[in-house]
Every structure is written in C-alpha cells, then in structure tokens.
Write an enzyme that holds these catalytic residues in place. Structure first.
Site, short mmCIF file in Angstrom:
data_model
loop_
_atom_site.label_atom_id
_atom_site.label_comp_id
_atom_site.label_asym_id
_atom_site.label_seq_id
_atom_site.Cartn_x
_atom_site.Cartn_y
_atom_site.Cartn_z
N LYS A 10 1.78 -0.69 14.67
CA LYS A 10 2.93 0.03 15.00
C LYS A 10 3.46 -1.67 15.65
O LYS A 10 4.10 -1.69 15.57
CB LYS A 10 2.93 0.97 15.68
N HIS A 39 0.81 -1.07 -0.22
CA HIS A 39 0.17 -0.56 -0.14
C HIS A 39 0.93 1.44 -0.16
O HIS A 39 2.21 1.69 1.26
CB HIS A 39 -1.13 -0.01 1.33
N TYR A 55 -9.34 5.90 7.47
CA TYR A 55 -9.12 6.28 8.85
C TYR A 55 -10.06 7.09 9.04
O TYR A 55 -9.66 7.84 7.99
CB TYR A 55 -8.01 6.10 9.71
N TYR A 108 3.91 6.50 9.99
CA TYR A 108 3.75 5.02 9.46
C TYR A 108 4.52 4.07 8.89
O TYR A 108 4.37 3.00 9.42
CB TYR A 108 2.18 5.16 8.61
N PRO A 115 -4.04 0.79 18.58
CA PRO A 115 -3.89 -0.17 16.84
C PRO A 115 -3.85 0.74 15.79
O PRO A 115 -3.43 0.13 14.48
CB PRO A 115 -4.79 -1.46 16.65
C1 PHB Z 1 -5.67 -4.61 10.17
O1 PHB Z 1 -5.59 -4.92 8.96
O2 PHB Z 1 -6.29 -5.52 11.12
C2 PHB Z 1 -5.58 -3.45 10.48
C3 PHB Z 1 -4.30 -2.53 9.65
C4 PHB Z 1 -4.61 -1.50 10.03
C5 PHB Z 1 -4.49 -0.90 11.66
C6 PHB Z 1 -4.64 -1.66 12.60
C7 PHB Z 1 -5.35 -3.20 12.39
O3 PHB Z 1 -3.83 0.43 12.18
#
Ligand code: PHB
Length: 392
Positions: A298, A76, A205, A386, A294
């Site tokens: 990280k 990505h 997000y 990130y 989460p």
């Molecule tokens: C996930 O795909 O489980 C996932 C992706 C990004 C995050 C947390 C979980 O920040």
C-alpha cells in the site's frame, strides 16, 4: 540576512508524493518548488517495492508518454495465497474487475522526475530542509541548506511535508517528530534480487510453519523475493546456498528458479500514523504522514491518495481562498489511511509467524486463511483492498 525566495507551494521531498503533487498543482497553474536532500541518482536507484493499484496507474497516465507503468510494468489480475503447502488464487478480475501493476517505485520516480523537469518544474536535488517556520501565518517558510551548507529560505503560501518517514516538516505540524500511533513487528523481511526468470506468473504470498515468503519478480530475467527474518539479521551473514534453502523451505510446493543473487537487504517495518496531518499552512503526505508494512503493497498507493486530496484542498485555498478542504484534509485522508493500516496489519499478521506463536496461534492462522480463500466475500474483501478502494 539569508536569501529568501518565494513560491506558492514549497514541497519538501522529491518522492512520488512530492513530485506528483507538483504536477497536479502545475496543471492548475499553481507554482511550486520541490526540494530533496538526496541526489537525483540516489532517488532513482534506491530499490523500492513494486505494486501500483489500478487507480494509481490511472493517475500516472496524466504524465502521458512519460509514464511507463503500462508499457514496462506488468498487469497482474490476481495473487496466490499459499498455506499448508497449497496455493489458492485470489482472482482480482473475477472478484472486483480490477487489477494492479507490478512496476517498481523507483521506475515510477524516474518517470515523474523526467516529466517534471521536461515541464520546467523547479526541483532542487541535494538541498535539505532544516526546519519549517510560521505555519500559523499566511507565509510559512522553509529554511534550507544546499550541499555546500549555504542556508537560505523559501517563503510560500503553503508547505507540504512529502519528506518520508524521517520528515523535517512533521514537527512543525504536530509539535514533535514522533508523536503518533504506531506498532512494531517482531520480524523483518530479507529481500533479494537475483538473475533468474520468474518462478511464478503471479506473486505468491506464502505462509509456512517456517515463516512467510513473498515470491515477486521484476522482469523476464530478474526476480525479487523476500522471506521473514529476525529484525536484527545481518544481510551479509548468509551464503547464497543458505538464502535459497530459507526461501525454498517457505514456499513448499514450488521449485524456485535460482540464479546469482546481486542485491540483498533487510527491511525492518512498522505501522505508523502521525497524530496531526495538517496545521495552519502546512500538511503531511505519504510516508511523512504514515508508514505501513509492505505486505499489503500500500505504501506508494496511499501517498498518491493523500496527494489527490491535498491537491484539491490547495486548489480551493490558493485559487478561491476557500480554506475548508485544507481544514478537513486530515479527517478525510485518515479514512483511507486507517483502512490501509488495517489491511496492511491484517495481511502481515495473517501471513507471518510470530516468534512466540503457540500451536493454537498457528492453527488459528490456518483457519483464518482457509476462511478467506473459501469465501467469496473473503476473497472479494482482499481483492478490493489490494487493488485499491476508489480514489476521491
Ligand atoms: C515487490 O515486488 O517488491 C513487492 C511486491 C508486493 C509487496 C511487497 C513488495 O507486497
């Protein structure tokens, strides 16, 4: 007298940190025994989050064909921040020329376990550490119990706690299992897996007046999504229709692809750093040393960064009798740990709506998000953090 076995490094925990460390040490000719109280099947099927920094993928490349991150995972080059009903892309490739891979941790674990077993690594599943003794001597010992309850000992030259947030090694390093720096959050994530094609090519997000949501994915036919919920929410109390309404409400502007929900869970989270990361002949890595919410993706990446440092320190100690890197491990690792703590806290605070948020707080939050997406420097900071700061 219990049976005593010896090895150079005793690694408690067969998660990404413990397994990767055993691999790196083996490359330097340093033998280790890895134990984990879980069965192999439990480890390989516990669903975990899925973002690997580019540096993490490069480290896993050392497993050769065993690492499927680049073949099964998906690269990505950006994420979307959504607020006020509009999407704003953070273009990692344009900002920092780096990317991330969506590749769930349990898939990376399958790769690591297969690679280590193929190389003849001694891994004991279903064996729990009871306690660690003698970390201030040159022969620290892990007292272990197998699935039948038979107690024995592993005597090593160094003990590593890679045993997660309920670490048994932590009290031997810091004198207590809870001593540290931490912060709780007044919300959790409701996570679902559903059978439907991705609703978006990249992760979204989303901050909305009704709270946060994350639209992620797993494959061409499975999506992973989360929405902000009460930490005490009961995952079974929601109907599928209610879950779709909750998710859809938090991602205004996108119509989510719906499908049968086959897994649901409530993830409580907090920020934590153990006060001590090393003492004598023992050290902590990964979740045993720290946990992050989460939102910044990280967790596993930080574990890999710890392991890179500890591997170097152990090579110096065990091959050249040089203790200096072990003695500075905590300080060196802490620099990245606290940057990641800040980033994870920042993403979490910026995107979630606290239950007691005032109108001022809501408007300020939109101001913060706007200043990030409108500023090249703001986008670059987010992209840099990130995709991961350079590894040591
Ligand atoms: C996930 O795909 O489980 C996932 C992706 C990004 C995050 C947390 C979980 O920040």
């Amino acid at each position: 007298m219990p049976l005593t076995e010896t090895t150079r490094v005793a690694i408690v925990g067969a998660g990404p940190a413990g397994l990767l460390l055993s691999h790196l040490l083996a490359e330097a000719g340093i033998a280790s025994i890895v134990i984990d109280q879980r069965t192999r099947e439990e480890i390989e099927t516990t669903i975990r989050a899925g973002i690997l920094e580019q540096g993490t993928v490069e480290v896993l490349d050392a497993l050769g064909d065993f690492s499927r991150a680049r073949t099964v995972g998906h690269r990505h080059d950006g994420i979307e921040l959504r607020f006020g009903g509009e999407g704003h892309r953070i273009d990692f490739a344009a900002s920092v020329g780096r990317g991330v891979w969506l590749y769930p941790q349990h898939e990376a674990l399958k790769d690591l376990i297969a690679a280590r077993l193929d190389a003849g690594q001694d891994i004991r599943f279903g064996v729990s550490a009871q306690r660690v003794e003698g970390v201030d001597t040159e022969r620290p010992t892990v007292v272990i119990a197998d699935a039948e309850g038979t107690v024995s000992e592993i005597r090593a030259e160094f003990v590593v706690g890679a045993d997660g947030s309920r670490s048994v090694v932590r009290p031997a390093v810091g004198g207590s299992s809870s001593e540290g720096y931490f912060r709780e959050y007044p919300f959790a994530w409701f996570g679902i897996l559903c059978e439907a094609p991705p609703s978006s090519d990249e992760l979204i997000y989303s901050n909305s007046p009704d709270g946060f949501a994350l639209i992620s994915q797993r494959s061409a036919t499975v999506q992973r999504m989360y929405f902000q919920c009460d930490p005490d929410a009961d995952p079974d109390a929601w109907s599928e229709a209610e879950l779709w309404d909750a998710l859809q409400l938090r991602v205004p502007g996108t119509t989510l692809n719906e499908g049968p929900i086959f897994q649901r869970d409530v993830l409580r989270f907090r920020s934590f750093v153990a006060r001590e990361l090393q003492r004598g002949r023992a050290a902590l890595v990964g979740d045993a040393a720290h946990t992050v919410p989460p939102t910044g993706a990280k967790g596993m990446n930080l574990a890999v960064a710890d392991v890179i440092l500890l591997d170097r320190a152990l090579r110096a100690l065990l091959l050249e009798n040089d203790e200096r890197l072990v003695e500075t491990y905590a300080e060196t690792a802490s620099q990245r740990i606290w940057k990641a703590q800040h980033f994870s806290w920042w993403m979490t605070s910026m995107l979630h709506v606290a239950p007691d948020a005032s109108e001022f707080d809501r408007k300020r939050q939109v101001g913060e998000l706007t200043s990030v997406v409108e500023s090249e420097a703001g986008r670059a900071y987010l992209a840099e953090a990130y995709t991961g700061w350079p590894l040591a």
